[in-house]
Scaffold this active site. Structure first.
Site, PDB file in Angstrom:
ATOM      1  N   LYS A   1     112.152  62.277  85.742  1.00  0.00           N
ATOM      2  CA  LYS A   1     110.988  63.344  85.067  1.00  0.00           C
ATOM      3  C   LYS A   1     110.955  63.552  83.659  1.00  0.00           C
ATOM      4  O   LYS A   1     109.926  63.622  82.985  1.00  0.00           O
ATOM      5  CB  LYS A   1     111.113  64.796  85.688  1.00  0.00           C
ATOM      6  CG  LYS A   1     110.511  64.753  87.268  1.00  0.00           C
ATOM      7  CD  LYS A   1     110.848  66.000  87.745  1.00  0.00           C
ATOM      8  CE  LYS A   1     110.171  67.305  87.290  1.00  0.00           C
ATOM      9  NZ  LYS A   1     110.611  68.500  88.378  1.00  0.00           N
TER      10      LYS A   1
ATOM     11  N   ASN B   1     116.681  72.355  77.203  1.00  0.00           N
ATOM     12  CA  ASN B   1     116.899  73.430  78.366  1.00  0.00           C
ATOM     13  C   ASN B   1     118.373  73.377  78.691  1.00  0.00           C
ATOM     14  O   ASN B   1     118.639  73.822  79.954  1.00  0.00           O
ATOM     15  CB  ASN B   1     116.078  72.778  79.702  1.00  0.00           C
ATOM     16  CG  ASN B   1     116.672  71.499  80.376  1.00  0.00           C
ATOM     17  OD1 ASN B   1     117.191  70.570  79.509  1.00  0.00           O
ATOM     18  ND2 ASN B   1     116.082  71.287  81.327  1.00  0.00           N
TER      19      ASN B   1
ATOM     20  N   TYR C   1     117.419  55.943  85.205  1.00  0.00           N
ATOM     21  CA  TYR C   1     117.268  55.936  83.810  1.00  0.00           C
ATOM     22  C   TYR C   1     116.516  54.961  83.083  1.00  0.00           C
ATOM     23  O   TYR C   1     115.779  55.012  82.294  1.00  0.00           O
ATOM     24  CB  TYR C   1     118.785  55.856  83.270  1.00  0.00           C
ATOM     25  CG  TYR C   1     118.993  56.048  81.619  1.00  0.00           C
ATOM     26  CD1 TYR C   1     118.715  57.376  80.907  1.00  0.00           C
ATOM     27  CD2 TYR C   1     119.544  55.196  80.844  1.00  0.00           C
ATOM     28  CE1 TYR C   1     118.870  57.374  79.711  1.00  0.00           C
ATOM     29  CE2 TYR C   1     119.835  55.261  79.607  1.00  0.00           C
ATOM     30  CZ  TYR C   1     119.456  56.456  78.800  1.00  0.00           C
ATOM     31  OH  TYR C   1     119.699  56.497  77.458  1.00  0.00           O
TER      32      TYR C   1
ATOM     33  N   THR D   1     121.949  68.986  79.965  1.00  0.00           N
ATOM     34  CA  THR D   1     123.171  68.374  79.437  1.00  0.00           C
ATOM     35  C   THR D   1     123.886  68.561  78.154  1.00  0.00           C
ATOM     36  O   THR D   1     124.844  68.232  77.687  1.00  0.00           O
ATOM     37  CB  THR D   1     122.957  66.683  79.723  1.00  0.00           C
ATOM     38  OG1 THR D   1     121.943  66.343  78.884  1.00  0.00           O
ATOM     39  CG2 THR D   1     122.851  66.317  80.968  1.00  0.00           C
TER      40      THR D   1
END
Ligand code: UDP
Length: 330
Positions: free
Chosen positions: A93, A34, A147, A37
């Site tokens: 997520k 997406n 994370y 990053t």
């Protein structure tokens, strides 16, 4: 007909190298990203490849793919500390909801799935070097917790799918990896030092620089992932280069490599920054017959050539990632 592999995080540093490798091995590759990053530049060279298909998608939403998939490599996640500080909820997520969607997809397609886990599951380790049976020292509510816990949950969910559904799963615990296509301004130590050297700035060492890391060149890592996918080992396995160095010594190496006349500037150590990190790779050696081959000096030279080849506009961008569009949607 060759087999199909779905690679999430395909526009990221590791994901894009994995796309290259699987295309070279004659697989049909579906890349998914997406671009939160990742960067289109990393896969620009693949868009015309007859065996490459790209789907822009946020995997925290349901994934719809009609064709057969034989393998899934789940490499979508922010991976740099400054990124997951800026997008903490997406980081959680993608490791949880995103992984759940992919495990469901793997089950529906009867595909084997390999999950990118991390040395961060060991947190700030009290055992050195870290072997797979060490359970870690993680601060769940610290800045890195988003994370670390996402990746720990991801491992737990993957093992549950393996045990409950009999899914074919593989878990790679990846230690610090570097090479071309890292984002110059992602805040991690190698792009940070190389960018500073190229801009003629001082190198910023956090803390007193006595903390250690062990850096693995991307080509070695990709080979480890490839071997793991085709092994029959389903428990987590460390992949990394055990060649450990303190950050201060490393800064001096980079100064020498880049001929930088600039000095070292000390800055505060970020919270929960692990003091030491070195993989014990005995298991990978035994099970996969794998170990890294590329020495740090050579890998750093290749990486520096890559950063040098980037246009000046990239070099002087402070942070070219704009997360505002994504943050609205949390
Ligand atoms: N670091 C540093 N200067 C920088 C960036 C990072 O001294 O400009 C240190 C950081 O504090 C850590 C190590 O380098 O101890 C590796 O940091 P990185 O962000 O690359 O990844 P980490 O291994 O901490 O996830």
């Amino acid at each position: 007909m060759s087999k199909t592999v779905l690679i999430t995080g395909a526009a990221g540093f590791l994901g894009s190298h994995l796309c290259d490798r699987f295309l070279r091995e004659d697989y049909q590759v579906i890349g998914m990203d997406n671009f939160i990053t990742g960067a289109k530049d990393n896969i620009q060279h693949l868009f015309d490849h007859p065996n490459f298909k790209f789907i822009e998608h946020d995997i925290t939403n349901h994934i719809n793919i009609s064709q057969n998939i034989h393998y899934i490599l789940h490499f979508a996640s922010p991976a740099s500390p400054i990124d997951y500080l800026k997008i903490p909820i997406q980081t959680l997520k993608v490791g949880s909801l995103g992984t759940h969607n992919l495990l469901g997809l793997a089950k529906a397609k009867n595909a084997r799935i390999l999950i990118a886990s991390t040395s961060e599951v060991y947190g700030d380790p009290l055992v050195h070097p870290q072997s797979e049976d060490y359970l870690g020292n993680v601060n769940a509510i610290g800045p890195r917790g988003v994370y670390d816990e996402a990746k720990r949950f991801q491992e737990a969910l993957t093992m549950a799918y393996h045990r409950f559904h009999g899914l074919e799963t593989r878990i790679a615990r990846i230690f610090n990896t570097y090479g071309p296509r890292m984002r110059l301004n992602d805040g991690r130590v190698i792009p940070a030092f190389m960018g500073q050297a190229l801009r003629g700035e001082d190198l910023t060492v956090f803390g007193d620089g006595s903390q250690t890391r062990s850096f693995c060149f991307v080509e070695d890592l990709v080979q480890g992932i490839y071997k793991l996918l085709f092994s029959d080992y389903h428990l987590p396995i460390n992949l990394g280069n055990p060649d450990e160095v303190s950050i201060l010594d490393f800064a001096q190496e980079i100064r020498a490599l880049t001929n930088s006349p600039n000095k070292i500037q000390f800055k505060p150590l970020p919270k929960d920054d692990p003091l030491q990190r070195q993989p014990d790779i005995s298991l990978a050696k035994k099970i996969l017959n794998w170990e890294p081959k590329i020495q740090r000096q050579k890998g750093m030279q290749i990486t520096f050539e890559y950063f040098k080849s980037l246009p000046n506009t990239k070099l002087f961008e402070v942070d070219h990632k704009d997360f505002s569009k994504h943050n609205k949607r949390q």
